[in-house]
Design a protein around this motif. Structure first.
Motif, PDB file in Angstrom:
ATOM      1  N   UNK A  11     -26.092  27.773   7.568  1.00 23.96           N
ATOM      2  CA  UNK A  11     -26.646  28.721   8.549  1.00 23.96           C
ATOM      3  C   UNK A  11     -26.848  28.030   9.898  1.00 23.96           C
ATOM      4  N   UNK A  12     -27.380  26.781   9.865  1.00 20.03           N
ATOM      5  CA  UNK A  12     -27.586  26.037  11.110  1.00 20.03           C
ATOM      6  C   UNK A  12     -26.251  25.781  11.808  1.00 20.03           C
ATOM      7  N   UNK A  13     -25.208  25.490  11.045  1.00 22.71           N
ATOM      8  CA  UNK A  13     -23.878  25.294  11.622  1.00 22.71           C
ATOM      9  C   UNK A  13     -23.356  26.569  12.265  1.00 22.71           C
ATOM     10  N   UNK A  14     -23.579  27.698  11.613  1.00 25.65           N
ATOM     11  CA  UNK A  14     -23.130  28.969  12.176  1.00 25.65           C
ATOM     12  C   UNK A  14     -23.882  29.281  13.474  1.00 25.65           C
ATOM     13  N   UNK A  15     -25.189  28.983  13.495  1.00 21.59           N
ATOM     14  CA  UNK A  15     -25.971  29.204  14.713  1.00 21.59           C
ATOM     15  C   UNK A  15     -25.475  28.300  15.838  1.00 21.59           C
ATOM     16  N   UNK A  16     -25.179  27.040  15.521  1.00 16.03           N
ATOM     17  CA  UNK A  16     -24.663  26.117  16.540  1.00 16.03           C
ATOM     18  C   UNK A  16     -23.311  26.576  17.071  1.00 16.03           C
ATOM     19  N   UNK A  17     -22.464  27.104  16.208  1.00 17.23           N
ATOM     20  CA  UNK A  17     -21.173  27.622  16.663  1.00 17.23           C
ATOM     21  C   UNK A  17     -21.358  28.826  17.584  1.00 17.23           C
ATOM     22  N   UNK A  18     -22.322  29.677  17.263  1.00 18.78           N
ATOM     23  CA  UNK A  18     -22.608  30.813  18.140  1.00 18.78           C
ATOM     24  C   UNK A  18     -23.147  30.350  19.491  1.00 18.78           C
ATOM     25  N   UNK A  19     -23.989  29.313  19.481  1.00 17.62           N
ATOM     26  CA  UNK A  19     -24.514  28.772  20.745  1.00 17.62           C
ATOM     27  C   UNK A  19     -23.394  28.144  21.572  1.00 17.62           C
ATOM     28  N   UNK A  20     -22.408  27.532  20.905  1.00 17.17           N
ATOM     29  CA  UNK A  20     -21.262  26.964  21.626  1.00 17.17           C
ATOM     30  C   UNK A  20     -20.455  28.075  22.288  1.00 17.17           C
ATOM     31  N   UNK A  21     -20.326  29.182  21.599  1.00 18.91           N
ATOM     32  CA  UNK A  21     -19.602  30.308  22.173  1.00 18.91           C
ATOM     33  C   UNK A  21     -20.330  30.948  23.342  1.00 18.91           C
ATOM     34  N   UNK A  22     -21.659  30.835  23.338  1.00 24.17           N
ATOM     35  CA  UNK A  22     -22.453  31.449  24.407  1.00 24.17           C
ATOM     36  C   UNK A  22     -22.624  30.527  25.609  1.00 24.17           C
ATOM     37  N   UNK A  23     -22.287  29.247  25.476  1.00 29.59           N
ATOM     38  CA  UNK A  23     -22.494  28.284  26.576  1.00 29.59           C
ATOM     39  C   UNK A  23     -21.284  28.281  27.510  1.00 29.59           C
ATOM     40  N   UNK A  24     -21.114  29.352  28.226  1.00 31.23           N
ATOM     41  CA  UNK A  24     -20.039  29.441  29.203  1.00 31.23           C
ATOM     42  C   UNK A  24     -20.484  30.374  30.330  1.00 31.23           C
ATOM     43  N   UNK A  25     -19.655  30.521  31.310  1.00 36.04           N
ATOM     44  CA  UNK A  25     -19.999  31.407  32.414  1.00 36.04           C
ATOM     45  C   UNK A  25     -20.638  30.661  33.566  1.00 36.04           C
ATOM     46  N   UNK A  26     -21.452  31.363  34.313  1.00 36.77           N
ATOM     47  CA  UNK A  26     -22.105  30.793  35.493  1.00 36.77           C
ATOM     48  C   UNK A  26     -23.255  29.898  35.040  1.00 36.77           C
ATOM     49  N   UNK A  27     -23.299  28.650  35.520  1.00 38.86           N
ATOM     50  CA  UNK A  27     -24.402  27.784  35.115  1.00 38.86           C
ATOM     51  C   UNK A  27     -25.739  28.261  35.682  1.00 38.86           C
ATOM     52  N   UNK A  28     -26.788  27.982  34.952  1.00 36.58           N
ATOM     53  CA  UNK A  28     -28.137  28.392  35.352  1.00 36.58           C
ATOM     54  C   UNK A  28     -28.850  27.190  35.961  1.00 36.58           C
ATOM     55  N   UNK A  29     -29.446  27.405  37.104  1.00 39.02           N
ATOM     56  CA  UNK A  29     -30.215  26.352  37.779  1.00 39.02           C
ATOM     57  C   UNK A  29     -31.636  26.371  37.228  1.00 39.02           C
ATOM     58  N   UNK A  30     -32.095  25.268  36.611  1.00 38.96           N
ATOM     59  CA  UNK A  30     -33.454  25.251  36.061  1.00 38.96           C
ATOM     60  C   UNK A  30     -34.535  25.028  37.115  1.00 38.96           C
TER      61      UNK A  30
END
Length: 111
Positions: A11-30
């Motif tokens: 499950x943790x691996x699947x969540x990490x894969x989903x987070x990898x898929x979501x880490x794209x697009x316009x970067x966010x300035x913290x």
């Protein structure tokens, strides 16, 4: 029963894969985002923008900055880390579950 021990890494691996898929697009300035003229700029970060990563309350100066390209590269590195971790945990969980099922099936049939 032992199969559930390998469910957590899977499950943790699947969540990490989903987070990898979501880490794209316009970067966010913290921190504070400034445009090319050095003025505060709300909204999504664009090329030419600078991000003030840290802020000193004593002097009012930024303690670190990053450009759009640097944040884009950091996003790419983070995506790779999530992908590597996700694949590792997913393979570990799948292999463990498979080995457990095979081992318990042989033991149950050997009675």
């Amino acid at each position: 029963m032992f199969i559930t021990l390998f469910l957590v890494p899977l499950v943790w691996g699947a969540i990490s894969l989903l987070r990898a898929g979501a880490a794209h697009g316009i970067p966010v300035c913290p921190g504070y985002q400034l445009n090319t003229e050095g003025e505060d700029e709300p909204g999504p970060m664009g090329p030419g923008s600078t991000c003030m990563l840290g802020y000193s309350t004593h002097g009012g100066d930024s303690t670190g900055t990053a450009t759009y390209d640097q944040l884009k590269y950091a996003q790419k590195v983070k995506r790779g880390e999530f992908l590597d971790r996700g694949l590792l945990y997913t393979l570990y969980g799948t292999a463990g579950m498979t080995a457990t099922v095979i081992a318990t099936r042989k033991r149950a049939n050997g009675r």
